[in-house]
Design a protein around this motif. Structure first.
Motif, mmCIF file in Angstrom:
data_model
loop_
_atom_site.group_PDB
_atom_site.id
_atom_site.type_symbol
_atom_site.label_atom_id
_atom_site.label_comp_id
_atom_site.label_asym_id
_atom_site.label_seq_id
_atom_site.Cartn_x
_atom_site.Cartn_y
_atom_site.Cartn_z
ATOM 1 N N GLU A 1 29.886 43.314 43.644
ATOM 2 C CA GLU A 1 28.625 43.618 44.315
ATOM 3 C C GLU A 1 28.600 43.214 45.792
ATOM 4 O O GLU A 1 28.003 43.912 46.612
ATOM 5 C CB GLU A 1 27.469 42.927 43.581
ATOM 6 C CG GLU A 1 27.316 43.375 42.127
ATOM 7 C CD GLU A 1 26.250 42.587 41.390
ATOM 8 O OE1 GLU A 1 25.672 41.646 41.997
ATOM 9 O OE2 GLU A 1 25.990 42.894 40.210
ATOM 10 N N LYS B 1 32.363 33.916 42.008
ATOM 11 C CA LYS B 1 31.059 34.222 41.403
ATOM 12 C C LYS B 1 30.388 32.983 40.829
ATOM 13 O O LYS B 1 29.170 32.835 40.912
ATOM 14 C CB LYS B 1 31.242 35.278 40.312
ATOM 15 C CG LYS B 1 29.963 35.641 39.572
ATOM 16 C CD LYS B 1 30.236 36.682 38.506
ATOM 17 C CE LYS B 1 28.965 37.041 37.746
ATOM 18 N NZ LYS B 1 29.222 38.077 36.701
ATOM 19 N N ASP B 2 31.165 32.094 40.244
ATOM 20 C CA ASP B 2 30.628 30.931 39.544
ATOM 21 C C ASP B 2 30.174 29.870 40.549
ATOM 22 O O ASP B 2 30.976 29.328 41.300
ATOM 23 C CB ASP B 2 31.702 30.352 38.619
ATOM 24 C CG ASP B 2 31.148 29.314 37.663
ATOM 25 O OD1 ASP B 2 30.586 28.319 38.145
ATOM 26 O OD2 ASP B 2 31.285 29.508 36.441
ATOM 27 N N LEU C 1 37.155 45.997 38.940
ATOM 28 C CA LEU C 1 37.429 45.208 40.134
ATOM 29 C C LEU C 1 38.593 45.796 40.929
ATOM 30 O O LEU C 1 38.560 45.830 42.166
ATOM 31 C CB LEU C 1 37.730 43.763 39.744
ATOM 32 C CG LEU C 1 37.858 42.752 40.886
ATOM 33 C CD1 LEU C 1 36.688 42.848 41.843
ATOM 34 C CD2 LEU C 1 37.962 41.343 40.322
ATOM 35 N N ASP D 1 29.331 37.978 43.218
ATOM 36 C CA ASP D 1 30.116 38.854 42.358
ATOM 37 C C ASP D 1 30.941 39.805 43.218
ATOM 38 O O ASP D 1 30.395 40.543 44.044
ATOM 39 C CB ASP D 1 29.167 39.653 41.453
ATOM 40 C CG ASP D 1 29.899 40.406 40.348
ATOM 41 O OD1 ASP D 1 31.096 40.700 40.512
ATOM 42 O OD2 ASP D 1 29.250 40.715 39.329
ATOM 43 N N MET E 1 33.120 35.170 30.757
ATOM 44 C CA MET E 1 33.389 35.543 32.138
ATOM 45 C C MET E 1 34.834 35.996 32.342
ATOM 46 O O MET E 1 35.237 36.316 33.454
ATOM 47 C CB MET E 1 33.084 34.362 33.067
ATOM 48 C CG MET E 1 31.640 33.932 33.054
ATOM 49 S SD MET E 1 31.309 32.627 34.247
ATOM 50 C CE MET E 1 31.509 33.501 35.786
#
Length: 306
Positions: free
Chosen positions: A145, A120-121, A166, A142, A69
């Motif tokens: 997204e 995200k996590d 990003l 994310d 990640m």
């Protein structure tokens, strides 16, 4: 008669003898985040296998998962203070943090303005919710997204693995300035000037949107797990470019072509991508693309677009 198999329970004596194998962190006890250890039905330590500078960490976060990640968590408190100070946040400003991780920047940003964090996590998101008692406005998803909110300032330690996509995703969002930490080599390319070795496609396309300035270097020892390279903190200021681009798609093609063939002259490089264009009518034909400014590349693109 069949009876369901009962999972054995660890005794209190075992827990007392091996406290690191028991869940002693109130953060995870309250969050209900745990992992079965060898089928014993007990919670494993969130710090098992971790450096104790981490206040909390999900037990499932293996080094392999973090590496996949692009996660390298900042643990140096002094560096965190310097990053937040560099953002020069005034009271009430809208703040966006991408990838808060364990919250070393988050705890410093929350008192300064209206903070929104994107993580995200899902396990780290659970830790953040518990650590800040639900006061943190957290978007779980994310950042490439989800819909990102407008902000006055962005402060973030961006994951190395997705720094480029990003960064350009952030250009689609309204904001004024940003203090971001990148892998050192990426940051040097970001702020590079025409003619320098680091100058490239990233430099031109990023500087089309922002003015870039290096702030300070961060040793790899300031992170856990330690990355293989050092980092660099940069400050970005949103501003309109001092040139116009008639066709942005053509501009992107010109920039990509000139750096794909950076050792060729502008004439020879553009002939490969625009074989039917009147190349001989263009300026800078004898120069190499790596010495041209973004404004000069935009001028070439406008002439090619007709």
């Amino acid at each position: 008669m069949y009876e369901p198999r009962r999972e054995p329970q660890l005794s209190r004596k075992i827990h007392a003898a091996a406290p690191e194998r028991a869940l002693n962190s109130w953060v995870f006890r309250r969050a209900g985040v745990y992992q079965r250890a060898g089928g014993l039905g007990v919670m494993t330590s969130p710090l098992q296998g971790e450096d104790r500078r981490f206040k909390s960490a999900p037990a499932h976060h293996s080094r392999r998962r973090r590496k996949a990640m692009g996660q390298h968590f900042l643990v140096d408190e002094n560096i965190a203070d310097r990053i937040v100070a560099a953002a020069e946040i005034t009271s009430g400003e809208r703040i966006l943090e991408v990838g808060p991780g364990r919250g070393v920047l988050t705890e410093r940003l929350m008192p300064l303005g209206k903070l929104v964090a994107v993580e995200k996590d899902r396990w780290l998101a659970a830790v953040l919710r518990q650590r800040f008692d639900g006061e943190l406005q957290l978007i779980e998803g994310d950042a490439l997204e989800v819909e990102l909110p407008a902000a006055d300032v962005i402060v973030a330690n961006l994951p190395y693995a997705i720094s480029s996509p990003l960064l350009f995703r952030l250009f689609d969002v309204e904001w004024g300035r940003a203090v971001l930490m990148f892998q050192e080599e990426f940051a040097r390319r970001l702020v590079a000037s025409p003619g320098s070795k680091a100058y490239g496609r990233l430099s031109v396309m990023a500087q089309h949107h922002v003015a870039c300035r290096k702030l300070f270097r961060v040793s790899r020892t300031s992170f856990l797990p330690q990355p293989r390279v050092h980092s660099l903190v940069v400050r970005l200021e949103r501003r309109a470019p001092d040139y116009e681009v008639r066709d942005f798609t053509i501009f992107e093609r010109v920039v990509a072509t000139l750096f794909q063939h950076r050792r060729k002259t502008v004439r020879n490089a553009l002939r490969l991508e625009f074989p039917d264009a009147a190349i001989e009518q263009l300026p800078h034909l004898q120069e190499r693309g790596e010495v041209l400014t973004p404004a000069q590349m935009a001028g070439l693109a406008d002439l090619l677009s007709g």
